[in-house]
Design a protein around this motif. Structure first.
Motif, PDB file in Angstrom:
ATOM      1  N   LEU A 274       0.515  -1.149  -0.139  1.00 53.33           N
ATOM      2  CA  LEU A 274      -0.205  -0.120   0.003  1.00 53.33           C
ATOM      3  C   LEU A 274       0.713   1.195  -0.120  1.00 53.33           C
ATOM      4  O   LEU A 274       0.654   2.220  -0.278  1.00 53.33           O
ATOM      5  CB  LEU A 274      -1.025   0.015   1.076  1.00 53.33           C
ATOM      6  CG  LEU A 274      -1.899  -1.055   1.451  1.00 53.33           C
ATOM      7  CD1 LEU A 274      -2.561  -0.962   2.595  1.00 53.33           C
ATOM      8  CD2 LEU A 274      -3.048  -0.806   0.234  1.00 53.33           C
ATOM      9  N   TYR A 275       2.009   1.217   0.537  1.00 54.38           N
ATOM     10  CA  TYR A 275       2.876   2.298   0.637  1.00 54.38           C
ATOM     11  C   TYR A 275       4.221   2.334  -0.482  1.00 54.38           C
ATOM     12  O   TYR A 275       5.309   3.166  -0.374  1.00 54.38           O
ATOM     13  CB  TYR A 275       3.656   2.491   2.006  1.00 54.38           C
ATOM     14  CG  TYR A 275       2.498   2.741   2.876  1.00 54.38           C
ATOM     15  CD1 TYR A 275       1.752   3.831   3.040  1.00 54.38           C
ATOM     16  CD2 TYR A 275       1.896   1.655   3.960  1.00 54.38           C
ATOM     17  CE1 TYR A 275       0.697   4.058   4.049  1.00 54.38           C
ATOM     18  CE2 TYR A 275       0.984   1.741   4.810  1.00 54.38           C
ATOM     19  CZ  TYR A 275       0.476   3.090   5.093  1.00 54.38           C
ATOM     20  OH  TYR A 275      -0.812   3.200   5.781  1.00 54.38           O
ATOM     21  N   ALA A 276       3.763   1.719  -1.528  1.00 56.33           N
ATOM     22  CA  ALA A 276       5.097   1.562  -2.804  1.00 56.33           C
ATOM     23  C   ALA A 276       5.170   3.031  -3.009  1.00 56.33           C
ATOM     24  O   ALA A 276       4.309   3.859  -3.240  1.00 56.33           O
ATOM     25  CB  ALA A 276       4.471   0.957  -3.824  1.00 56.33           C
ATOM     26  N   GLY A 277       6.656   3.420  -3.174  1.00 56.07           N
ATOM     27  CA  GLY A 277       6.930   4.926  -3.425  1.00 56.07           C
ATOM     28  C   GLY A 277       6.882   5.722  -2.067  1.00 56.07           C
ATOM     29  O   GLY A 277       7.327   7.017  -2.569  1.00 56.07           O
ATOM     30  N   CYS A 278       6.579   5.246  -1.231  1.00 57.98           N
ATOM     31  CA  CYS A 278       6.283   6.227   0.206  1.00 57.98           C
ATOM     32  C   CYS A 278       7.552   5.872   1.065  1.00 57.98           C
ATOM     33  O   CYS A 278       7.251   6.122   2.112  1.00 57.98           O
ATOM     34  CB  CYS A 278       5.139   6.289   0.771  1.00 57.98           C
ATOM     35  SG  CYS A 278       3.706   6.974  -0.225  1.00 57.98           S
ATOM     36  N   ASN A 279       8.634   5.261   0.539  1.00 62.11           N
ATOM     37  CA  ASN A 279       9.738   4.910   1.695  1.00 62.11           C
ATOM     38  C   ASN A 279       9.332   4.291   2.822  1.00 62.11           C
ATOM     39  O   ASN A 279       9.511   4.736   3.993  1.00 62.11           O
ATOM     40  CB  ASN A 279      10.380   6.351   1.838  1.00 62.11           C
ATOM     41  CG  ASN A 279      11.540   6.049   2.643  1.00 62.11           C
ATOM     42  OD1 ASN A 279      12.350   4.927   2.540  1.00 62.11           O
ATOM     43  ND2 ASN A 279      12.030   7.185   3.327  1.00 62.11           N
ATOM     44  N   PRO A 280       8.610   2.981   2.598  1.00 63.44           N
ATOM     45  CA  PRO A 280       8.140   2.240   3.640  1.00 63.44           C
ATOM     46  C   PRO A 280       9.425   1.186   4.373  1.00 63.44           C
ATOM     47  O   PRO A 280      10.016   0.845   3.678  1.00 63.44           O
ATOM     48  CB  PRO A 280       6.892   1.359   3.146  1.00 63.44           C
ATOM     49  CG  PRO A 280       7.492   1.289   1.874  1.00 63.44           C
ATOM     50  CD  PRO A 280       8.381   2.472   1.140  1.00 63.44           C
ATOM     51  N   THR A 281       9.316   1.185   5.630  1.00 63.00           N
ATOM     52  CA  THR A 281       9.954   0.383   6.612  1.00 63.00           C
ATOM     53  C   THR A 281       8.958  -0.594   7.045  1.00 63.00           C
ATOM     54  O   THR A 281       8.182   0.094   7.863  1.00 63.00           O
ATOM     55  CB  THR A 281      10.977   1.001   7.419  1.00 63.00           C
ATOM     56  OG1 THR A 281      11.752   1.807   6.808  1.00 63.00           O
ATOM     57  CG2 THR A 281      11.622  -0.047   8.202  1.00 63.00           C
TER      58      THR A 281
END
Ligand code: AMP
Ligand code: MG
Length: 344
Positions: A274-281
């Motif tokens: 869901l957070y692809a492109g949002c720098n997820p960890t």
């Protein structure tokens, strides 16, 4: 000062660590919760070195670590039956009890309180070190004050290299968040900090348990609290942490509307797509809440960088160990929570 690295399994580690401690030195030791920064808890000069290495305010009391429950008698008095029951059930393990303190414990260890926090950790090498040192070890988490706790020897080395005598490397910590703290000195048992022993487990033994306000909300800087450490900012990376509550889709939509370069996301593994492109960890799996506890501090350390501005964090709901995860993430965020479903 050169910091020695001592593998937990190596010959001579227990003896070397114990000798340093007997001489008044500081040694980081592995426990099942997080790494501890240990010194002779009955020696005020040794204890001072812990505060200095961490940069810890002196009004924040330390926990005394013992190798077996019997050792508590030497440092505490008027021990209630409930404490003996809790020790029998949960020690060695991630439970700290606050009890009336004997005179032998220096005021520096207790930050001038007439009570002292005691715990028997589970790690076999660390218990062998306590026995060999022959004294209870004062040991707060082995991180620089205010920073996320250390759950691997590499984290300790990062924060403490050159500041302490040695680090005993016992591998990654199994629980990953600090011990549960229960205060048994008041009219009713009071939970001061949630951890690996859950409120539900405590209630099975104690019947009732009051949950202190500091567990779920920010304590004002000037507030009078049971333990001064409760009011300090904790576990905080350099960027601002903001907890985003609500369902997975609504939360991701909220973050996507606000996300700017230099922001990051701390989420469950299940939500990574869901957070692809949002720098997820990811710090663990939502379906495996113990993995969230184990992974939280390492993830917060990864995100502790000057170039990260806002960290949008996902926080688990429910009972058990999630109490501890919510508390630590809450503290990292100053308990700032935005409801994704209501927010514009
Ligand atoms: P740390 O060792 O950094 O994980 O934190 C130890 C925490 O234990 C302190 O910050 C206090 O919140 C708590 N604590 C230690 N001693 C006492 C005490 N005598 N009474 C209440 N809380 C205590
Ligand atoms: Mg700490």
């Amino acid at each position: 000062m050169r910091t020695l690295l001592l593998p937990a399994g190596a010959a001579g580690t227990v003896e070397t660590a114990a000798e340093i401690l007997k001489q008044g030195g500081v040694v980081a030791v592995p426990t099942e919760t997080v790494y501890g920064l240990a010194a002779d808890g009955l020696n005020p000069e040794a204890v001072l070195k812990i505060f200095e290495a961490k940069g810890r305010p002196q009004d924040n009391p330390l926990i005394l670590h013992v190798a077996e429950a019997e050792a508590v008698e030497a440092v505490c008095h008027d021990i209630p039956a409930a404490a003996r029951e809790l020790a029998a059930r949960f020690w060695p393990g991630p439970l700290t009890m606050v009890l009336p303190c004997r005179e032998v414990v220096p005021r520096r260890t207790t930050a001038n309180l007439d009570t002292v926090a005691v715990r028997c950790p589970r790690n076999a090498v660390t218990r062998a070190i306590i026995r060999a040192a022959g004294v209870p070890l004062a040991a707060p988490s082995a991180n620089r004050s205010g920073k996320p706790s250390t759950t691997a020897a590499a984290h300790v080395l990062h924060d403490m290299d050159g500041r302490i005598d040695a680090i005993v490397d016992g591998g990654p910590c199994q629980v990953g968040v600090e011990s549960t703290i229960v205060d048994l000195t008041g009219d009713r048992p009071r939970l001061l900090r949630p951890g690996g022993v859950t409120p539900e487990q405590l209630r099975e033994v104690l019947g009732e348990l009051v949950v202190d306000r500091a567990v779920t909300a920010q304590v004002a800087r000037d507030a009078v609290v049971r333990a001064p450490g409760m009011k300090y900012r904790h576990y905080a990376p350099q960027g601002q942490v903001l907890i985003v509550s609500g369902g997975p889709e609504a939360a991701a939509a909220y973050v996507r509307r606000r996300f700017a370069p230099g922001d990051a996301v701390l989420c469950f593994e299940e939500e990574l797509p869901l957070y692809a492109g949002c720098n997820p960890t990811a710090y663990g799996r939502e379906a495996d809440t113990e993995s969230l506890a184990r992974g939280l501090f390492a993830a917060l350390r990864d995100l502790d960088r000057a170039d990260i501005r806002t960290i949008y964090a996902r926080c688990p709901q429910g009972g058990g160990i999630t109490w501890a995860v919510r508390n630590r993430l809450g503290k990292a965020a100053g308990f700032r929570v935005v409801g994704a479903e209501e927010a514009p």
